[in-house]
Write a protein that holds these residues in place. Sequence first.
Motif, short mmCIF file in Angstrom:
data_model
loop_
_atom_site.label_atom_id
_atom_site.label_comp_id
_atom_site.label_asym_id
_atom_site.label_seq_id
_atom_site.Cartn_x
_atom_site.Cartn_y
_atom_site.Cartn_z
N ASP A 117 0.85 -1.18 0.00
CA ASP A 117 0.00 0.00 0.00
C ASP A 117 0.90 1.24 0.00
O ASP A 117 2.07 1.17 0.40
CB ASP A 117 -0.91 0.00 1.23
N LYS A 119 0.40 3.75 1.91
CA LYS A 119 0.52 4.16 3.30
C LYS A 119 0.34 2.95 4.21
O LYS A 119 -0.69 2.80 4.89
CB LYS A 119 -0.51 5.23 3.63
N PRO A 120 1.30 2.06 4.24
CA PRO A 120 1.15 0.83 5.04
C PRO A 120 1.00 1.10 6.52
O PRO A 120 0.40 0.30 7.24
CB PRO A 120 2.46 0.07 4.75
N GLU A 121 1.51 2.23 6.99
CA GLU A 121 1.40 2.55 8.41
C GLU A 121 -0.05 2.80 8.84
O GLU A 121 -0.36 2.71 10.04
CB GLU A 121 2.25 3.79 8.74
N ASP A 122 -0.93 3.06 7.88
CA ASP A 122 -2.34 3.30 8.20
C ASP A 122 -3.18 2.03 8.19
O ASP A 122 -4.36 2.06 8.55
CB ASP A 122 -2.95 4.30 7.20
N LYS A 124 -4.34 -1.36 9.61
CA LYS A 124 -4.36 -2.04 10.90
C LYS A 124 -5.06 -3.40 10.77
O LYS A 124 -6.03 -3.55 10.05
CB LYS A 124 -5.09 -1.20 11.94
N TYR A 131 3.57 -3.81 3.28
CA TYR A 131 4.76 -3.03 2.96
C TYR A 131 4.40 -1.85 2.06
O TYR A 131 3.35 -1.84 1.40
CB TYR A 131 5.80 -3.90 2.25
N ASN A 132 5.31 -0.90 2.00
CA ASN A 132 5.15 0.20 1.07
C ASN A 132 5.33 -0.32 -0.35
O ASN A 132 6.21 -1.16 -0.61
CB ASN A 132 6.18 1.30 1.35
#
Length: 207
Positions: A117, A119-122, A124, A131-132
């Motif tokens: 994605d 924005k992998p940090e978003d 959940k 991963y990015n």
Amino acid sequence: MENNKLVPKATLHRYPVYLKALRRLKADGVDRIMSRELADYVGIESTTIRRDFSFLGNLGKQGYGYKVDDLIQIFSDQLGMNFDEKIILVGCGNLGKALLNYNHWNHVVGEIVCAFDLKPEDVKGAGVPVYNLNEIAEKKPEGCRIAILTISREVQPTVDLLVKNGITGLVSFVSDHFTVPANVHVKQIDVVSSIQELVFEANSMQK
């Protein structure tokens, strides 16, 4: 599949059903099965199962049943498919997350092993590593050929990036048009068109 011109289309459609069931049975520790037992498991008449199996040769013995491992090998060879595919998902929006939550295909064609994605940090609770997209060259599993595409923008550049990194099969849920090289296969999933077809068929039956 060898001699597939001699096999009725309905029979060909049932072969993956049998293989899916057999792999589940093996996972449950079943070594041997009778046609009537398999019939109860898949909801298909035992006479139909025996007839379907007969197109592949003499696979079992009367009163002895079928060896599950042998059937799995025969069906896998005949279908020419790898049922342990490592699949990646690209795009972890609402649809992507739903597919990740449904990731129960290990007895059918393989499983989604990771996702990408912007924005992998978003993302959940994905259940697999996310991963990015820019890391695909380093993070794509070795031997992975298939990607599920659930993105809504930058479609063509993303497809180009996937193809550049060895993806040769795309299951696409995107509405935007994109092009691929001749050696890349695309399976377009168009829910709207499917609904339109069903409405047309339902209306036709009422006339």
